[in-house]
Design a protein around this motif. Structure first.
Motif, mmCIF file in Angstrom:
data_model
loop_
_atom_site.group_PDB
_atom_site.id
_atom_site.type_symbol
_atom_site.label_atom_id
_atom_site.label_comp_id
_atom_site.label_asym_id
_atom_site.label_seq_id
_atom_site.Cartn_x
_atom_site.Cartn_y
_atom_site.Cartn_z
ATOM 1 N N MET A 1 -4.469 8.153 -11.616
ATOM 2 C CA MET A 1 -4.607 6.834 -10.822
ATOM 3 C C MET A 1 -4.092 6.957 -9.324
ATOM 4 N N THR A 2 -4.927 6.582 -8.488
ATOM 5 C CA THR A 2 -4.459 6.795 -6.934
ATOM 6 C C THR A 2 -3.589 5.638 -6.764
ATOM 7 N N THR A 3 -2.579 5.749 -5.971
ATOM 8 C CA THR A 3 -1.747 4.680 -5.550
ATOM 9 C C THR A 3 -2.322 4.045 -4.589
ATOM 10 N N LEU A 4 -2.538 2.508 -4.372
ATOM 11 C CA LEU A 4 -3.298 1.995 -3.435
ATOM 12 C C LEU A 4 -2.184 1.873 -2.000
ATOM 13 N N LEU A 5 -2.727 1.941 -0.866
ATOM 14 C CA LEU A 5 -2.010 1.940 -0.003
ATOM 15 C C LEU A 5 -1.766 0.518 0.590
ATOM 16 N N LYS A 6 -0.706 0.198 1.566
ATOM 17 C CA LYS A 6 -0.378 -1.220 1.774
ATOM 18 C C LYS A 6 -0.512 -1.234 3.450
ATOM 19 N N THR A 7 -0.970 -2.393 4.072
ATOM 20 C CA THR A 7 -0.869 -2.569 5.310
ATOM 21 C C THR A 7 0.410 -3.124 5.650
ATOM 22 N N PRO A 8 0.733 -3.241 6.847
ATOM 23 C CA PRO A 8 2.214 -4.026 7.402
ATOM 24 C C PRO A 8 2.202 -5.459 7.067
ATOM 25 N N LEU A 9 1.179 -5.975 6.635
ATOM 26 C CA LEU A 9 1.174 -7.350 6.453
ATOM 27 C C LEU A 9 0.911 -7.434 4.821
ATOM 28 N N HIS A 10 1.141 -6.618 4.122
ATOM 29 C CA HIS A 10 1.003 -6.766 2.572
ATOM 30 C C HIS A 10 1.751 -7.900 1.968
ATOM 31 N N ALA A 11 3.246 -7.769 2.474
ATOM 32 C CA ALA A 11 4.004 -8.844 2.041
ATOM 33 C C ALA A 11 3.845 -10.154 2.426
ATOM 34 N N LEU A 12 3.412 -10.433 3.404
ATOM 35 C CA LEU A 12 2.938 -11.545 4.017
ATOM 36 C C LEU A 12 1.615 -12.100 3.078
ATOM 37 N N HIS A 13 0.685 -11.270 2.699
ATOM 38 C CA HIS A 13 -0.249 -11.796 1.783
ATOM 39 C C HIS A 13 0.211 -12.354 0.496
ATOM 40 N N VAL A 14 1.018 -11.565 0.087
ATOM 41 C CA VAL A 14 1.683 -11.857 -1.294
ATOM 42 C C VAL A 14 2.312 -13.141 -1.251
ATOM 43 N N GLU A 15 3.200 -13.313 0.011
ATOM 44 C CA GLU A 15 3.882 -14.628 -0.004
ATOM 45 C C GLU A 15 2.825 -15.789 0.262
ATOM 46 N N LEU A 16 1.836 -15.674 0.854
ATOM 47 C CA LEU A 16 0.650 -16.684 1.164
ATOM 48 C C LEU A 16 -0.216 -16.965 -0.202
ATOM 49 N N GLY A 17 0.370 -16.206 -1.029
ATOM 50 C CA GLY A 17 -0.510 -16.456 -2.381
ATOM 51 C C GLY A 17 -1.964 -15.809 -2.402
ATOM 52 N N ALA A 18 -1.978 -14.689 -1.771
ATOM 53 C CA ALA A 18 -3.330 -13.961 -1.875
ATOM 54 C C ALA A 18 -3.490 -13.434 -3.146
ATOM 55 N N LYS A 19 -4.789 -13.398 -3.584
ATOM 56 C CA LYS A 19 -5.429 -12.646 -4.671
ATOM 57 C C LYS A 19 -5.571 -11.297 -4.173
ATOM 58 N N MET A 20 -4.895 -10.210 -4.734
ATOM 59 C CA MET A 20 -5.017 -8.698 -4.108
ATOM 60 C C MET A 20 -5.893 -7.879 -4.809
ATOM 61 N N VAL A 21 -6.806 -7.202 -4.232
ATOM 62 C CA VAL A 21 -7.819 -6.652 -4.674
ATOM 63 C C VAL A 21 -7.802 -4.951 -4.239
ATOM 64 N N PRO A 22 -8.264 -3.874 -4.787
ATOM 65 C CA PRO A 22 -8.208 -2.646 -3.987
ATOM 66 C C PRO A 22 -9.528 -2.728 -3.389
ATOM 67 N N PHE A 23 -9.452 -2.283 -2.042
ATOM 68 C CA PHE A 23 -10.507 -2.033 -1.027
ATOM 69 C C PHE A 23 -10.208 -1.113 0.114
ATOM 70 N N GLY A 24 -11.236 -0.107 -0.115
ATOM 71 C CA GLY A 24 -11.079 0.949 0.922
ATOM 72 C C GLY A 24 -9.589 1.915 0.866
ATOM 73 N N GLY A 25 -9.332 1.861 -0.665
ATOM 74 C CA GLY A 25 -7.842 2.773 -0.762
ATOM 75 C C GLY A 25 -6.704 1.753 -0.513
ATOM 76 N N TYR A 26 -6.824 0.505 -0.183
ATOM 77 C CA TYR A 26 -5.724 -0.473 0.159
ATOM 78 C C TYR A 26 -5.512 -1.519 -0.723
ATOM 79 N N ASP A 27 -4.627 -1.944 -1.043
ATOM 80 C CA ASP A 27 -4.392 -3.319 -1.837
ATOM 81 C C ASP A 27 -4.646 -4.558 -0.864
ATOM 82 N N MET A 28 -5.696 -5.002 -0.835
ATOM 83 C CA MET A 28 -6.065 -6.212 0.185
ATOM 84 C C MET A 28 -6.305 -7.439 -0.265
#
Lengths: 377, 124
Positions: free
Chosen positions: A1-28
């Protein structure tokens, strides 16, 4: 399984209650708490902040960079004025589209933004063909934010005075509350707005400053997709691929006259022999017909018609396939784009989409489905 | 009133007259996001357990709704057809999908109760 990359704002998305999905190799973030429909409508009426840091940012440096890039794209780069941005396509020898990209000329380089899922191949492609002519600098340390919507100008000009003077497809260096940013007045939602390239160490602070503005809410990739579809804009890998030529994809507007036969710098890019005969050109010859075309489709039926649905004529003859489709949250009815036989590409032509065991009546329609509201001054 | 749950995230509420109401769970609607369309079964049609009896479509995706039990459709929720967002806002009440006449009520015995379903969600 490939590890998903994270953008510099990943923690903010989680804090804001985002539903995260794999997209273009990133957890978005696909959506935040309010959901795709509310986020879509907020972007159309106020301003939405998108994290598009997964996209690739590159710099081409050197006096020959523009001429060099013209060997890979059928687009006029040499005449692009400083601080102007343009939509471009990487093409292959068969006339197919390898990726779509944005190019902005700056005083010291060409600033290039490519799709997340294509950036590794794009970078290799650029290096292979252009390294001998210009310096190719990847910028993984850059984050990219998109602020989109009719109130984006109000929100951003409060933090970065001067951005309100730009028009669609202008670029410029600005400070956002002291943070260095390269900003273009562009985006991919059909709305007026900006894309903001910043250093990753500043991304969190800049994103929070933007979200503190009363007009701005965080918007996920789900709404980005419905917004760009209503705006009639292609998604690479879906509406355009290596199997579609620019003429088939209805992107001939992206190929300036200077690069067409009869133009001052005709050809010199991969796939010219296939692509150029399909274009109206200055030599007044009729373009050779393409077998199929990308068209917009609308329907008053309620059942969504999605990517992969087959399109048939009233007689049941197969015409093509839907490449994107959804219920347009702004327009309030089904919108889709797809490829149909050229014989059925005229606006108003009736076609049917096959969804499960049902036929959904659709009509070829002009795009964009929702009016584009770019600021042209 | 007994409510049971399936691993496919349907709920089924049994009534005293041998019928039961079926919908999708809060978890299912949350995972789907904004529901924009529902395809409901025909009244009078009979199904076996696990057969596809409907489709629920959100902005992003389409998901099948499976018949939890053996039985015949006796009513469908026209209110949900008119306002598919009821599946999001009130999945356990106004957002119900269809009513079914049970052919074999004993099938319910093997299904999850709310505690078992909550455990399933925690462990998935």
């Amino acid at each position: 399984m490939t590890t998903l990359l994270k953008t510099p704002l990943h923690a903010l998305h989680v804090e804001l209650g985002a539903k995260m999905v794999p997209f273009g190799g990133y957890d978005m973030p696909v959506q935040y708490r309010e959901g795709i429909l509310a986020e879509h409508r907020h972007t159309r009426t106020a301003a939405g902040l998108f994290d598009v840091s997964h996209m690739g940012q590159l710099r081409l440096v050197g006096p020959d960079a523009a001429a060099a890039l013209e060997t890979l794209v059928p687009v006029d780069i040499i005449d692009l004025p400083v601080f102007k941005q343009r939509y471009a396509l990487f093409t292959d020898e068969n006339g197919g589209i390898l990726d779509d990209l944005m190019v902005c000329r700056r005083p010291d380089d060409l600033f290039v933004v490519v799709n997340a899922g294509c950036k590794v191949q794009d970078t290799a492609h650029i290096r292979k063909h252009l390294s001998s002519r210009c310096e190719v600098i990847e910028s993984p340390e850059r984050a990219l934010l998109a602020l989109q919507g009719p109130q984006a100008v109000t929100a951003l000009s409060r933090l970065a005075p001067g951005v309100e003077k730009m028009v669609f497809m202008d670029g410029g260096f600005f400070k956002i509350d002291g943070f260095e940013a390269f900003i273009t007045r562009s985006g991919y939602t059909g709305e007026d707005g900006y894309e903001i390239s910043i250093h990753e160490r500043d991304a969190m602070a800049v994103a929070r400053l933007l979200l503190d503005q009363p007009e701005v809410k965080p918007i996920g990739l789900g709404a980005r997709d419905t917004l760009r579809l209503e705006a009639g804009l292609c998604l690479y890998g879906h509406d355009i691929t290596t199997t579609t030529t620019p003429a088939e994809a209805a992107l001939t507007w992206a190929i300036q006259k200077v690069r067409r036969s009869g133009g001052a710098r005709a050809g010199g890019y991969p796939g010219y022999a296939v692509i150029d005969p399909q274009l109206p050109n200055t030599q007044a010859a009729q373009p050779s017909p393409v077998q199929r075309k990308r068209v917009g489709l609308v329907s008053n039926e309620k059942m969504p018609v999605r990517e992969g649905a087959k399109l048939v004529s009233a007689e049941g003859v197969e015409l093509g396939t839907v490449t994107s489709g959804t219920l347009g949250p702004t327009v309030g009815h089904l919108v889709a784009m797809g490829y149909v036989a050229s014989s059925h590409a005229a606006i108003g032509t009736e076609v049917f989409a096959l969804v499960r065991d049902k036929r959904v009546a659709m009509k070829v329609a002009a795009m964009p489905f929702a009016p584009q509201r770019y600021f042209r001054g | 009133m007994t409510i049971k749950y399936t691993p496919d995230h349907e709920w089924i509420e049994v009534h005293g007259d041998g019928t039961a109401t079926v919908g999708i769970t809060h978890h299912a609607q949350d995972a789907l996001g904004d529901v924009v369309f529902v395809d409901l079964p025909e009244i009078g049609k009979s199904y076996a357990p696990k057969e596809i009896a409907g489709v629920v479509e959100s902005v992003k995706a389409a998901a099948d709704v499976y018949m939890p039990v053996t039985g015949e459709i006796v009513e469908v929720n026209e209110g949900l057809r008119a306002d598919p967002a009821l599946a999001n806002t009130d999945p356990l009440k106004a957002g119900w999908f269809f009513k079914v006449k049970l052919a074999n009520p004993a099938e319910l015995d093997a299904m999850m109760d709310s505690t078992a379903y909550d455990d399933l969600l925690k462990n998935s």
